[in-house]
Design a protein around this motif. Structure first.
Motif, PDB file in Angstrom:
ATOM      1  N   VAL A 160       0.874  -1.172   0.000  1.00 25.42           N
ATOM      2  CA  VAL A 160       0.000   0.000   0.000  1.00 25.42           C
ATOM      3  C   VAL A 160       0.905   1.214   0.000  1.00 25.42           C
ATOM      4  O   VAL A 160       1.529   1.552   1.007  1.00 25.42           O
ATOM      5  CB  VAL A 160      -0.932   0.015   1.223  1.00 25.42           C
ATOM      6  N   THR A 161       0.990   1.873  -1.134  1.00 30.06           N
ATOM      7  CA  THR A 161       1.994   2.926  -1.334  1.00 30.06           C
ATOM      8  C   THR A 161       1.410   4.309  -1.084  1.00 30.06           C
ATOM      9  O   THR A 161       1.518   5.211  -1.914  1.00 30.06           O
ATOM     10  CB  THR A 161       2.583   2.832  -2.753  1.00 30.06           C
ATOM     11  N   GLY A 162       0.762   4.471   0.080  1.00 31.93           N
ATOM     12  CA  GLY A 162       0.243   5.782   0.446  1.00 31.93           C
ATOM     13  C   GLY A 162      -1.256   5.863   0.317  1.00 31.93           C
ATOM     14  O   GLY A 162      -1.968   4.862   0.267  1.00 31.93           O
ATOM     15  N   GLY A 163      -1.734   7.092   0.292  1.00 26.77           N
ATOM     16  CA  GLY A 163      -3.152   7.368   0.247  1.00 26.77           C
ATOM     17  C   GLY A 163      -3.546   8.244   1.409  1.00 26.77           C
ATOM     18  O   GLY A 163      -2.838   9.173   1.779  1.00 26.77           O
ATOM     19  N   ILE A 164      -4.700   7.935   2.020  1.00 21.92           N
ATOM     20  CA  ILE A 164      -5.237   8.724   3.120  1.00 21.92           C
ATOM     21  C   ILE A 164      -5.465   7.766   4.282  1.00 21.92           C
ATOM     22  O   ILE A 164      -6.118   6.746   4.106  1.00 21.92           O
ATOM     23  CB  ILE A 164      -6.599   9.346   2.746  1.00 21.92           C
ATOM     24  N   GLY A 165      -4.963   8.065   5.445  1.00 22.88           N
ATOM     25  CA  GLY A 165      -5.248   7.160   6.549  1.00 22.88           C
ATOM     26  C   GLY A 165      -4.515   7.512   7.817  1.00 22.88           C
ATOM     27  O   GLY A 165      -3.422   8.098   7.786  1.00 22.88           O
ATOM     28  N   TYR A 166      -5.112   7.127   8.965  1.00 26.57           N
ATOM     29  CA  TYR A 166      -4.516   7.412  10.263  1.00 26.57           C
ATOM     30  C   TYR A 166      -4.987   6.418  11.319  1.00 26.57           C
ATOM     31  O   TYR A 166      -4.774   6.619  12.500  1.00 26.57           O
ATOM     32  CB  TYR A 166      -4.855   8.837  10.728  1.00 26.57           C
ATOM     33  N   ASN A 167      -5.649   5.336  10.898  1.00 26.13           N
ATOM     34  CA  ASN A 167      -6.081   4.326  11.865  1.00 26.13           C
ATOM     35  C   ASN A 167      -4.837   3.716  12.521  1.00 26.13           C
ATOM     36  O   ASN A 167      -3.991   3.143  11.840  1.00 26.13           O
ATOM     37  CB  ASN A 167      -6.904   3.246  11.163  1.00 26.13           C
ATOM     38  N   PRO A 168      -4.708   3.815  13.857  1.00 26.72           N
ATOM     39  CA  PRO A 168      -3.460   3.387  14.504  1.00 26.72           C
ATOM     40  C   PRO A 168      -3.235   1.881  14.502  1.00 26.72           C
ATOM     41  O   PRO A 168      -2.137   1.428  14.813  1.00 26.72           O
ATOM     42  CB  PRO A 168      -3.616   3.917  15.937  1.00 26.72           C
ATOM     43  N   THR A 169      -4.257   1.095  14.150  1.00 25.44           N
ATOM     44  CA  THR A 169      -4.051  -0.352  14.056  1.00 25.44           C
ATOM     45  C   THR A 169      -3.486  -0.749  12.696  1.00 25.44           C
ATOM     46  O   THR A 169      -3.157  -1.918  12.489  1.00 25.44           O
ATOM     47  CB  THR A 169      -5.370  -1.115  14.295  1.00 25.44           C
ATOM     48  N   VAL A 170      -3.375   0.216  11.796  1.00 23.42           N
ATOM     49  CA  VAL A 170      -2.924  -0.068  10.427  1.00 23.42           C
ATOM     50  C   VAL A 170      -1.689   0.766  10.083  1.00 23.42           C
ATOM     51  O   VAL A 170      -0.593   0.250   9.889  1.00 23.42           O
ATOM     52  CB  VAL A 170      -4.054   0.203   9.419  1.00 23.42           C
ATOM     53  N   TRP A 171      -1.880   2.088  10.007  1.00 25.11           N
ATOM     54  CA  TRP A 171      -0.805   2.983   9.569  1.00 25.11           C
ATOM     55  C   TRP A 171       0.237   3.115  10.680  1.00 25.11           C
ATOM     56  O   TRP A 171      -0.077   3.462  11.811  1.00 25.11           O
ATOM     57  CB  TRP A 171      -1.367   4.343   9.200  1.00 25.11           C
ATOM     58  N   GLY A 172       1.492   2.829  10.341  1.00 27.72           N
ATOM     59  CA  GLY A 172       2.562   2.848  11.327  1.00 27.72           C
ATOM     60  C   GLY A 172       2.627   1.587  12.169  1.00 27.72           C
ATOM     61  O   GLY A 172       3.478   1.459  13.050  1.00 27.72           O
ATOM     62  N   LYS A 173       1.753   0.628  11.883  1.00 21.89           N
ATOM     63  CA  LYS A 173       1.686  -0.604  12.656  1.00 21.89           C
ATOM     64  C   LYS A 173       1.981  -1.834  11.808  1.00 21.89           C
ATOM     65  O   LYS A 173       2.642  -2.779  12.259  1.00 21.89           O
ATOM     66  CB  LYS A 173       0.287  -0.736  13.278  1.00 21.89           C
ATOM     67  N   LEU A 174       1.487  -1.841  10.567  1.00 20.76           N
ATOM     68  CA  LEU A 174       1.597  -3.016   9.712  1.00 20.76           C
ATOM     69  C   LEU A 174       2.682  -2.821   8.654  1.00 20.76           C
ATOM     70  O   LEU A 174       2.862  -1.722   8.130  1.00 20.76           O
ATOM     71  CB  LEU A 174       0.253  -3.289   9.026  1.00 20.76           C
ATOM     72  N   LYS A 175       3.359  -3.898   8.307  1.00 22.98           N
ATOM     73  CA  LYS A 175       4.331  -3.835   7.229  1.00 22.98           C
ATOM     74  C   LYS A 175       3.598  -3.661   5.896  1.00 22.98           C
ATOM     75  O   LYS A 175       2.413  -3.989   5.757  1.00 22.98           O
ATOM     76  CB  LYS A 175       5.176  -5.106   7.195  1.00 22.98           C
ATOM     77  N   ASN A 176       4.318  -3.132   4.936  1.00 21.03           N
ATOM     78  CA  ASN A 176       3.820  -2.942   3.561  1.00 21.03           C
ATOM     79  C   ASN A 176       2.752  -1.846   3.447  1.00 21.03           C
ATOM     80  O   ASN A 176       2.165  -1.688   2.384  1.00 21.03           O
ATOM     81  CB  ASN A 176       3.266  -4.241   2.959  1.00 21.03           C
ATOM     82  N   TRP A 177       2.504  -1.090   4.535  1.00 25.11           N
ATOM     83  CA  TRP A 177       1.626   0.082   4.481  1.00 25.11           C
ATOM     84  C   TRP A 177       2.522   1.310   4.615  1.00 25.11           C
ATOM     85  O   TRP A 177       2.984   1.641   5.693  1.00 25.11           O
ATOM     86  CB  TRP A 177       0.593   0.042   5.609  1.00 25.11           C
ATOM     87  N   PHE A 178       2.760   1.973   3.488  1.00 23.80           N
ATOM     88  CA  PHE A 178       3.727   3.065   3.443  1.00 23.80           C
ATOM     89  C   PHE A 178       2.989   4.408   3.548  1.00 23.80           C
ATOM     90  O   PHE A 178       2.622   5.024   2.550  1.00 23.80           O
ATOM     91  CB  PHE A 178       4.545   2.988   2.151  1.00 23.80           C
ATOM     92  N   GLY A 179       2.792   4.864   4.784  1.00 24.99           N
ATOM     93  CA  GLY A 179       2.006   6.068   5.023  1.00 24.99           C
ATOM     94  C   GLY A 179       2.788   7.350   4.792  1.00 24.99           C
ATOM     95  O   GLY A 179       3.986   7.429   5.085  1.00 24.99           O
ATOM     96  N   LEU A 180       2.078   8.378   4.302  1.00 27.77           N
ATOM     97  CA  LEU A 180       2.686   9.670   4.002  1.00 27.77           C
ATOM     98  C   LEU A 180       2.010  10.818   4.731  1.00 27.77           C
ATOM     99  O   LEU A 180       2.507  11.944   4.696  1.00 27.77           O
ATOM    100  CB  LEU A 180       2.598   9.967   2.491  1.00 27.77           C
ATOM    101  N   THR A 181       0.876  10.575   5.368  1.00 25.97           N
ATOM    102  CA  THR A 181       0.117  11.648   5.995  1.00 25.97           C
ATOM    103  C   THR A 181       0.169  11.512   7.516  1.00 25.97           C
ATOM    104  O   THR A 181       0.551  10.470   8.040  1.00 25.97           O
ATOM    105  CB  THR A 181      -1.347  11.633   5.519  1.00 25.97           C
ATOM    106  N   THR A 182      -0.226  12.560   8.204  1.00 28.34           N
ATOM    107  CA  THR A 182      -0.113  12.635   9.656  1.00 28.34           C
ATOM    108  C   THR A 182      -0.796  11.449  10.329  1.00 28.34           C
ATOM    109  O   THR A 182      -1.931  11.113  10.015  1.00 28.34           O
ATOM    110  CB  THR A 182      -0.738  13.940  10.165  1.00 28.34           C
ATOM    111  N   THR A 183      -0.077  10.831  11.256  1.00 28.14           N
ATOM    112  CA  THR A 183      -0.573   9.621  11.899  1.00 28.14           C
ATOM    113  C   THR A 183      -1.014   9.898  13.340  1.00 28.14           C
ATOM    114  O   THR A 183      -0.848  10.989  13.872  1.00 28.14           O
ATOM    115  CB  THR A 183       0.501   8.521  11.882  1.00 28.14           C
TER     116      THR A 183
END
Length: 404
Positions: A138-161
């Motif tokens: 998952v190469t970005g997008g919109i998201g901040y759910n703490p069980t996913v973004w910054g928690k799971l591998k292969n989720w490459f977040g770019l927005t404020t968490t």
């Protein structure tokens, strides 16, 4: 070192929904049109988009999807990615967890899909582990759910968490003198008040008076009583945790009752539906770059949107700029990794390319320098852009705010 940007201009869009839990801390159908390849003959790079296109609160995410499709067309017009045309496949999550899970599995089963971007904040938890375990990045997008973004591998977040996506709302009250803060939240969904305890704690930690939470129902004929209560309690900053359409009604009723303070709106809650309300005064924080900024990369964004026929309403919100930034990082990461135009671009190609992203800012399109490590969850994104809006114009700091 952070890249310093020149000051924002006060930018006016010409005149012309997502339910938020205090910036959405809560928490298939193919809808894509054929992407114009502009005659490119290289092996296509197919990117899936998981998007809330038709759900009841999906207006901003549907707009963001249009922007990502426009990014692909604009990229192909400029020669693609190393001669590879980009193709976009949109799956509508319908703001429904089972539908989202089915859409994710559909993308996973299609071996031609090299990556995904996520534009369905309400269903991130339903697809998080499914995608993380599949090897489909998952190469970005919109998201901040703490069980996913910054928690799971292969989720490459770019927005404020999380938790800054909550804390930044309190920070946005400071520049406009917000001292007595209240939350107006939807009555229909528990998610609308899920982050209230965190919001209240952040307010008190910042030395603000927390004046309580008020739930409102969309079906109510008016909000006169609630607005009078806010005025009587001398509240001067009202955080909106409601859909933009209901927010407009609350704003108008409160204005009629003499409320003269600011309304708070942050992250993907900000939409033209809300900020075009007559005489509204807004303050908040953006989790993706401000579309009105007077910088070269943002000017290029606005020019591309005009070129691709994307309306100001669709382009003028942070959900949309988050998707554009996701596309631009994908292009930069893959340009050297994609190989010859005839070579296939696989999921492993993308994972390898993202594992080499180090200190990337995209010349100011990202809120902070971004670094990814192969096989590890993405680090937290703590920075954001503060903004104010009144008299029909946006203004704000040129430099993202980056708390310790």
């Amino acid at each position: 070192m952070r890249t310093r940007l020149p000051a924002f201009t006060r930018f006016r869009w010409p005149a012309g929904v997502a339910v938020v839990a205090l910036a959405a801390a809560a928490c298939s159908t193919t809808g894509s049109a054929a992407t114009d390849t502009h005659g490119l003959t290289g092996t296509p790079i197919k990117i899936g988009v998981l998007a809330n296109v038709s759900g009841p609160t999906g207006a901003s995410e549907a707009s963001a999807t249009k922007v990502f499709q426009a990014w692909a067309a604009h990229t192909n017009q400029a020669g693609g990615i190393g001669g590879h045309p980009v193709q976009v496949v949109v799956k509508d999550t319908k703001e429904d967890a089972p539908a989202a899970a089915a859409a994710a599995r559909s993308l996973i089963s299609d071996s031609s899909i090299a990556a995904v971007v996520a534009a369905s904040t309400s269903t991130d938890a339903a697809v998080g582990s499914i995608l993380a375990d599949s090897g489909l990045p998952v190469t970005g997008g919109i998201g901040y759910n703490p069980t996913v973004w910054g928690k799971l591998k292969n989720w490459f977040g770019l927005t404020t968490t999380f938790p800054q996506v909550v804390n930044m709302q309190i920070a946005s009250a400071q520049p406009v003198g917000g001292s007595a803060i209240s939350v107006v939240a939807c009555a229909e969904e528990p998610a609308c008040v899920a982050a209230v305890p965190l919001f209240e704690a952040a307010a008190k930690a910042a030395g603000k008076t927390y004046s309580g939470t008020m739930q409102v129902a969309a079906a109510s004929p008016n909000y006169t009583a609630q607005c009078l209560d806010l005025v009587n309690r001398k509240v001067n900053f009202v955080q909106l945790s409601i859909s933009p359409a209901v927010g407009v009604r609350v704003v108008k009723d409160c204005q009629a009752q003499g409320y003269a303070g600011y309304f708070g709106s942050s992250a993907s809650a900000i939409s033209p539906t809300l900020y075009r309300t007559a005489n509204i005064r807004l303050a908040g924080a953006l989790n993706a770059f401000p579309w009105w900024a007077d910088t070269a990369p943002v000017k290029a964004y606005r020019a591309a949107m005009s070129e691709q026929g994307v309306s100001d309403d669709d382009a003028g919100q942070p959900a949309s700029t988050a998707m554009w930034a996701s596309g631009e990082l994908f292009k930069k990461a893959l340009t050297s990794a994609a190989g010859k135009a005839s070579d296939p671009v696989t999921r492993q190609t993308v994972l390898g390319a993202y594992g080499k992203v180090k200190g990337e800012t995209l010349d100011g399109l990202l809120p902070q320098p971004i670094t990814f490590t192969a096989g590890q969850p993405a680090p937290p994104v703590n920075c954001y852009w503060l903004y104010q809006y009144q008299n029909g114009a946006f203004a704000g700091s040129a430099q993202p705010t980056c708390p310790s």
